[in-house]
Design a protein around this motif. Structure first.
Motif, PDB file in Angstrom:
ATOM      1  N   GLU A  37       0.801  -1.306  -0.179  1.00  0.00           N
ATOM      2  CA  GLU A  37       0.031   0.030   0.182  1.00  0.00           C
ATOM      3  C   GLU A  37       0.813   1.326   0.156  1.00  0.00           C
ATOM      4  O   GLU A  37       0.423   2.337  -0.614  1.00  0.00           O
ATOM      5  N   ARG A  89       0.100   4.255  -2.697  1.00  0.00           N
ATOM      6  CA  ARG A  89      -0.290   5.552  -2.032  1.00  0.00           C
ATOM      7  C   ARG A  89       0.490   6.752  -2.506  1.00  0.00           C
ATOM      8  O   ARG A  89       0.200   7.590  -3.034  1.00  0.00           O
ATOM      9  N   ARG A 116      -1.779   8.459  -4.928  1.00  0.00           N
ATOM     10  CA  ARG A 116      -2.587   9.524  -4.008  1.00  0.00           C
ATOM     11  C   ARG A 116      -1.788  10.567  -3.485  1.00  0.00           C
ATOM     12  O   ARG A 116      -2.202  11.751  -3.670  1.00  0.00           O
TER      13      ARG A 116
END
Length: 389
Positions: free
Chosen positions: A61, A65, A69
């Motif tokens: 993750e 990310r 993101r």
């Protein structure tokens, strides 16, 4: 002045240290990627596994990310037609090589397919209009005019651009005019959408990009030969030699290797590592990608055994030298090992422990991963844009 002499074991220790395989010293994910100068991405699993091998990822993750993101890392086209995971600050320099490569490709296809500048401009305008809303490749096919989807025939397919739209979209992605993002914000998501990037992009000339990245390359991979450096960026040897004139490099001779290698003058050399060091590396791990002939890290008698036409198998390194290969068994959910020679009991124990840890990571963090995708430069170029318009 005679060059300094380094043992092959010492060189292997140096390569591991420069590649942060003996520890990242608490560096962040972005710092590690910056230090390495970027991670080749022939498959979605390769950068994930390369970072796991360096102990900087316990879950996938944080990488997703950072890419999709937080925007601290970027997935960009770069040298040799490959996709690269890179720090945002390094993305323009890596893009410079994709831009130069695309300009040559576009000129070849324009001549072969009778494309005019008006064809390219009109198609770019059509793509910009279509991408007022982010769209997948399939959605673009539905809205683009037929002229934009003109087939480029065999010449286009060989270059990884089957249609005029795919050629132009590839150029837009190279310069950063459009971005690609997965629907689920995961690197291994096959549903990619293209969107116009509202941020202005500044891509330096390839010559400036080489100068900017050269010192980083030697910090991450030294000692290496001039030829290795030139191959890494697809440069003519004369251009590579010019780029190195401004660097403070010193010459070293590694016992058992032909010719002299280059290392940064401020390179202190590696510290000794106790016990057998073991690394299980994915396809195109940065350590291997910089040495396509596996010079210095593999017994010449084994190079053909671990290599395909295009790259190498996932490798097991013991004390910095290729000692075997590994592959993922998706049915048994287990890492399989293939030794190239007899391992000592201590080596086997260390390799098996590392393989067990890698197997747990793959099973928990990767969805039916295409771990061992091996691509030619042409296929990698095609995959880097994923354009099938």
């Amino acid at each position: 002045m005679q060059p300094a002499t380094m043992s092959l074991a010492g060189a292997r220790a140096a390569w591991r240290a420069r590649q942060l395989l003996d520890g990242t010293q608490g560096q962040s994910l972005v710092e590690v990627v910056t230090r390495l100068g970027g991670l080749p991405c022939p498959s979605s699993a390769s950068p994930v596994l390369a970072l796991f091998a360096r102990g900087v990822l316990e879950r996938r993750e944080p990488l997703d990310r950072a890419l999709f993101r937080d925007g601290t890392l970027a997935l960009v086209p770069g040298p040799r037609g490959l996709r690269w995971v890179a720090a945002v600050a390094d993305a323009p320099a890596l893009r410079a090589f994709a831009v130069a490569e695309h300009a040559a490709r576009e000129a070849r296809l324009a001549a072969a397919c009778g494309l005019s500048s008006r064809d390219l401009i009109d198609t770019r305008d059509a793509l910009r209009n279509a991408l007022a809303t982010p769209r997948t490749v399939g959605e673009l096919r539905e809205v683009l005019p037929s002229d934009a989807q003109r087939s480029l025939g065999d010449s286009g397919r060989r270059a990884g651009c089957a249609t005029l739209a795919s050629l132009v979209l590839r150029g837009m992605w190279s310069v950063g005019e459009v971005t690609r993002e997965p629907a689920r914000a995961r690197l291994d998501d096959d549903t990619w959408r293209y969107r116009l990037d509202p941020m202005a992009r500044s891509v330096p000339p390839a010559s400036d990009a080489v100068n900017a990245l050269a010192s980083r390359f030697f910090a991450a991979h030294g000692p290496v030969s001039l030829r290795t450096f030139s191959l890494a960026f697809g440069l003519a040897p004369s251009r590579a030699a010019t780029a190195l004139k401004a660097l403070q490099l010193r010459t070293v001779h590694v016992e058992g290797l032909p010719g002299d290698l280059l290392v940064r003058a401020d390179d202190p050399g590696p510290e000794a590592v106790e016990g057998p060091s073991v690394d299980l590396l994915p396809v195109r791990d940065p350590l291997v990608d910089a040495r396509p002939a596996l010079e210095g890290i593999c017994d010449p008698a084994w190079v053909r055994t671990v290599s395909t036409r295009d790259a190498t198998a996932p490798l097991v390194l013991v004390d910095g030298a290729v000692a075997g290969t590994w592959h993922w068994d998706p049915v048994a959910k287990h890492v399989r090992l293939d030794a190239l020679s007899a391992w000592t009991p201590a080596q086997r124990e260390a390799v098996e422990l590392r393989a067990e840890a890698l197997g747990r990571f793959i099973a928990a963090q990767l969805e039916d991963p295409a771990l061992h995708v091996v691509k030619t430069a042409r296929t990698a170029s095609r995959a880097s844009a994923a354009l099938e318009l």
